[in-house]
Each structure stands twice: as structure tokens, then as C-alpha cells.
Design a protein around this motif. Structure first.
Motif, PDB file in Angstrom:
ATOM      1  N   THR A   1       0.698  -1.112  -0.033  1.00  0.00           N
ATOM      2  CA  THR A   1      -0.030  -0.051   0.034  1.00  0.00           C
ATOM      3  C   THR A   1       0.835   1.292  -0.036  1.00  0.00           C
ATOM      4  O   THR A   1       0.461   2.387  -0.233  1.00  0.00           O
ATOM      5  CB  THR A   1      -1.054   0.080   1.074  1.00  0.00           C
ATOM      6  N   ARG A   2       2.139   1.238   0.319  1.00  0.00           N
ATOM      7  CA  ARG A   2       3.040   2.184   0.357  1.00  0.00           C
ATOM      8  C   ARG A   2       2.876   3.338   1.409  1.00  0.00           C
ATOM      9  O   ARG A   2       3.256   4.318   1.327  1.00  0.00           O
ATOM     10  CB  ARG A   2       3.180   3.186  -1.050  1.00  0.00           C
ATOM     11  N   ARG A   3       1.938   3.011   2.343  1.00  0.00           N
ATOM     12  CA  ARG A   3       1.489   3.922   3.306  1.00  0.00           C
ATOM     13  C   ARG A   3       1.961   3.450   4.707  1.00  0.00           C
ATOM     14  O   ARG A   3       1.751   3.981   5.887  1.00  0.00           O
ATOM     15  CB  ARG A   3      -0.049   4.191   3.499  1.00  0.00           C
ATOM     16  N   ASP A   4       2.171   2.102   4.875  1.00  0.00           N
ATOM     17  CA  ASP A   4       2.613   1.491   6.030  1.00  0.00           C
ATOM     18  C   ASP A   4       3.833   0.563   5.751  1.00  0.00           C
ATOM     19  O   ASP A   4       4.274   0.162   4.541  1.00  0.00           O
ATOM     20  CB  ASP A   4       1.311   0.728   6.507  1.00  0.00           C
ATOM     21  N   ASP A   5       4.555   0.300   6.673  1.00  0.00           N
ATOM     22  CA  ASP A   5       5.708  -0.780   6.504  1.00  0.00           C
ATOM     23  C   ASP A   5       4.877  -2.269   6.154  1.00  0.00           C
ATOM     24  O   ASP A   5       3.855  -2.361   6.613  1.00  0.00           O
ATOM     25  CB  ASP A   5       6.328  -1.058   7.954  1.00  0.00           C
ATOM     26  N   ALA A   6       5.609  -3.114   5.463  1.00  0.00           N
ATOM     27  CA  ALA A   6       5.075  -4.232   5.031  1.00  0.00           C
ATOM     28  C   ALA A   6       6.007  -5.376   5.152  1.00  0.00           C
ATOM     29  O   ALA A   6       7.202  -5.227   4.848  1.00  0.00           O
ATOM     30  CB  ALA A   6       4.853  -4.057   3.504  1.00  0.00           C
ATOM     31  N   SER A   7       5.444  -6.334   5.549  1.00  0.00           N
ATOM     32  CA  SER A   7       6.183  -7.757   5.565  1.00  0.00           C
ATOM     33  C   SER A   7       5.345  -8.850   5.162  1.00  0.00           C
ATOM     34  O   SER A   7       4.085  -8.796   5.243  1.00  0.00           O
ATOM     35  CB  SER A   7       6.841  -7.881   7.196  1.00  0.00           C
ATOM     36  N   ALA A   8       6.029  -9.868   4.375  1.00  0.00           N
ATOM     37  CA  ALA A   8       5.318 -10.900   3.792  1.00  0.00           C
ATOM     38  C   ALA A   8       6.188 -12.240   4.109  1.00  0.00           C
ATOM     39  O   ALA A   8       7.481 -12.098   4.086  1.00  0.00           O
ATOM     40  CB  ALA A   8       5.375 -10.871   2.408  1.00  0.00           C
ATOM     41  N   VAL A   9       5.472 -13.341   4.263  1.00  0.00           N
ATOM     42  CA  VAL A   9       6.309 -14.699   4.485  1.00  0.00           C
ATOM     43  C   VAL A   9       5.232 -15.826   3.702  1.00  0.00           C
ATOM     44  O   VAL A   9       4.279 -15.878   3.765  1.00  0.00           O
ATOM     45  CB  VAL A   9       6.184 -15.005   6.121  1.00  0.00           C
ATOM     46  N   ILE A  10       6.286 -16.584   3.065  1.00  0.00           N
ATOM     47  CA  ILE A  10       5.785 -17.657   2.151  1.00  0.00           C
ATOM     48  C   ILE A  10       6.362 -18.852   2.699  1.00  0.00           C
ATOM     49  O   ILE A  10       7.725 -19.007   2.600  1.00  0.00           O
ATOM     50  CB  ILE A  10       5.872 -17.266   0.573  1.00  0.00           C
ATOM     51  N   ALA A  11       5.826 -19.725   2.907  1.00  0.00           N
ATOM     52  CA  ALA A  11       6.114 -20.978   3.365  1.00  0.00           C
ATOM     53  C   ALA A  11       5.516 -22.270   2.496  1.00  0.00           C
ATOM     54  O   ALA A  11       4.348 -22.170   2.388  1.00  0.00           O
ATOM     55  CB  ALA A  11       5.960 -21.465   4.766  1.00  0.00           C
ATOM     56  N   LYS A  12       6.437 -22.845   1.934  1.00  0.00           N
ATOM     57  CA  LYS A  12       5.913 -24.270   0.871  1.00  0.00           C
ATOM     58  C   LYS A  12       6.359 -25.402   1.599  1.00  0.00           C
ATOM     59  O   LYS A  12       7.370 -25.202   2.585  1.00  0.00           O
ATOM     60  CB  LYS A  12       6.635 -24.106  -0.390  1.00  0.00           C
ATOM     61  N   ALA A  13       5.599 -26.383   1.456  1.00  0.00           N
ATOM     62  CA  ALA A  13       5.843 -27.675   2.198  1.00  0.00           C
ATOM     63  C   ALA A  13       7.072 -28.208   1.388  1.00  0.00           C
ATOM     64  O   ALA A  13       7.274 -28.131   0.013  1.00  0.00           O
ATOM     65  CB  ALA A  13       4.980 -28.855   2.171  1.00  0.00           C
ATOM     66  N   ALA A  14       8.064 -28.935   2.037  1.00  0.00           N
ATOM     67  CA  ALA A  14       9.274 -29.291   1.272  1.00  0.00           C
ATOM     68  C   ALA A  14       8.832 -30.827   0.516  1.00  0.00           C
ATOM     69  O   ALA A  14       8.196 -31.630   1.158  1.00  0.00           O
ATOM     70  CB  ALA A  14      10.678 -29.916   2.261  1.00  0.00           C
ATOM     71  N   ARG A  15       9.134 -31.063  -0.507  1.00  0.00           N
ATOM     72  CA  ARG A  15       8.486 -32.184  -1.485  1.00  0.00           C
ATOM     73  C   ARG A  15       9.563 -33.066  -1.889  1.00  0.00           C
ATOM     74  O   ARG A  15      10.779 -32.379  -2.196  1.00  0.00           O
ATOM     75  CB  ARG A  15       7.732 -31.767  -2.598  1.00  0.00           C
TER      76      ARG A  15
END
Length: 150
Positions: free
Chosen positions: A136-150
Motif C-alpha cells: 500500500t506504500r502507506r505503511d511498513d510491509a512484511s510477507a512470509v511465504i512457506a511451502k512444504a518440502a517435497r
């Protein structure tokens, strides 16, 4: 002040003894008393495909596939200040799916179609695309993506 709260949360998580996301959240809650508090999500992906999740505050957590998006339940409150009774919720990670968690610095109005063609890439690439797409560029942002090990 947000940075101090974040550092306290990370330290409590790393040094804590909580065995479930709920127990770990209680430890983070205690560590954040006296800070501005924070929205926090804790997830554990099990080898059998289960996702154990506990979230407090304005955190988006989603189980995502190329064609579907299912939101995970986050409790109202502010970790370090006021939380309702916590519970670890159990979900099933879909085949070829992933867990996506992000702060409110990203709009939650994105869909699996917004990430078409990226879902087979490493989590860091997907997180970067999501930050670019939904930030949104109005706030700090963080994202986490987790996938199962296959």
C-alpha cells in the motif's frame, strides 16, 4: 518503537519453549508488555501437511493454490497489550499449496490470479511479487511465504 517491539517478539520466539503456536504466542505476549505491542502470527508446518496457526491482530494468513485462497483465523487484539483467549487452529496445506502471511502494509485484496506463473518459484520471489502487487506504500510491509518440502 515498532522496531523495538519487533525485536522483542523475535527474541522471545527464538528463545522461548512454546511447543504450539499458542504457547509461543503467550511467550511473545509477555515479552511485548511495556512496548507498543504488535500484530503477530505464528505458524508451524508439519511433515504430514498440517498447518498449526495462531494469529493476533491485523495479520493476513492464507493457504494458497493456483486457483484457491483460504484465509486462516486471527484473533482480535494487540500482542503485548490485550488478547482474548488464544487457540491454535489446525488446517491442511493443500497439495502444491503454500502458506502466505503478511502484515497490513499489504492490501488483502489480491487473488491467486495475481501471482499466476510465480507459484512454482522460490518463496522469496513470490514474497517480492506480492509486496510489489499488494503493497500500500502507506505503511511498513512484511510477507512470509512457506511451502512444504517435497
Amino acid at each position: 518503537m515498532a522496531s523495538l517491539a519487533a525485536q522483542a517478539a523475535v527474541n522471545a520466539f527464538r528463545t522461548g519453549n512454546g511447543r504450539t503456536p499458542e504457547q509461543a504466542m503467550e511467550e511473545v505476549h509477555r515479552a511485548l508488555r511495556g512496548t507498543r505491542g504488535a500484530a503477530v502470527a505464528i505458524a508451524r508446518l508439519e511433515s504430514d501437511g498440517r498447518v498449526l496457526f495462531c494469529g493476533v491482530g491485523n495479520i493476513t494468513a492464507t493457504l494458497l493454490t493456483a486457483t484457491s485462497r483460504a484465509n486462516l483465523l486471527s484473533h482480535p487484539g494487540i500482542t503485548g497489550h490485550q488478547m482474548h483467549r488464544l487457540r491454535t487452529h489446525e488446517y491442511r496445506l493443500p497439495a502444491q499449496g503454500m502458506l502466505v502471511m503478511h502484515s497490513d502494509g499489504l492490501s488483502d485484496r489480491w487473488s491467486p490470479a495475481d501471482l499466476t506463473g510465480l507459484l512454482h518459484h522460490p518463496p522469496a520471489v513470490i514474497a517480492t511479487a506480492l509486496l510489489r502487487q499488494a503493497g500500500t506504500r502507506r505503511d511498513d510491509a512484511s510477507a512470509v511465504i512457506a511451502k512444504a518440502a517435497r
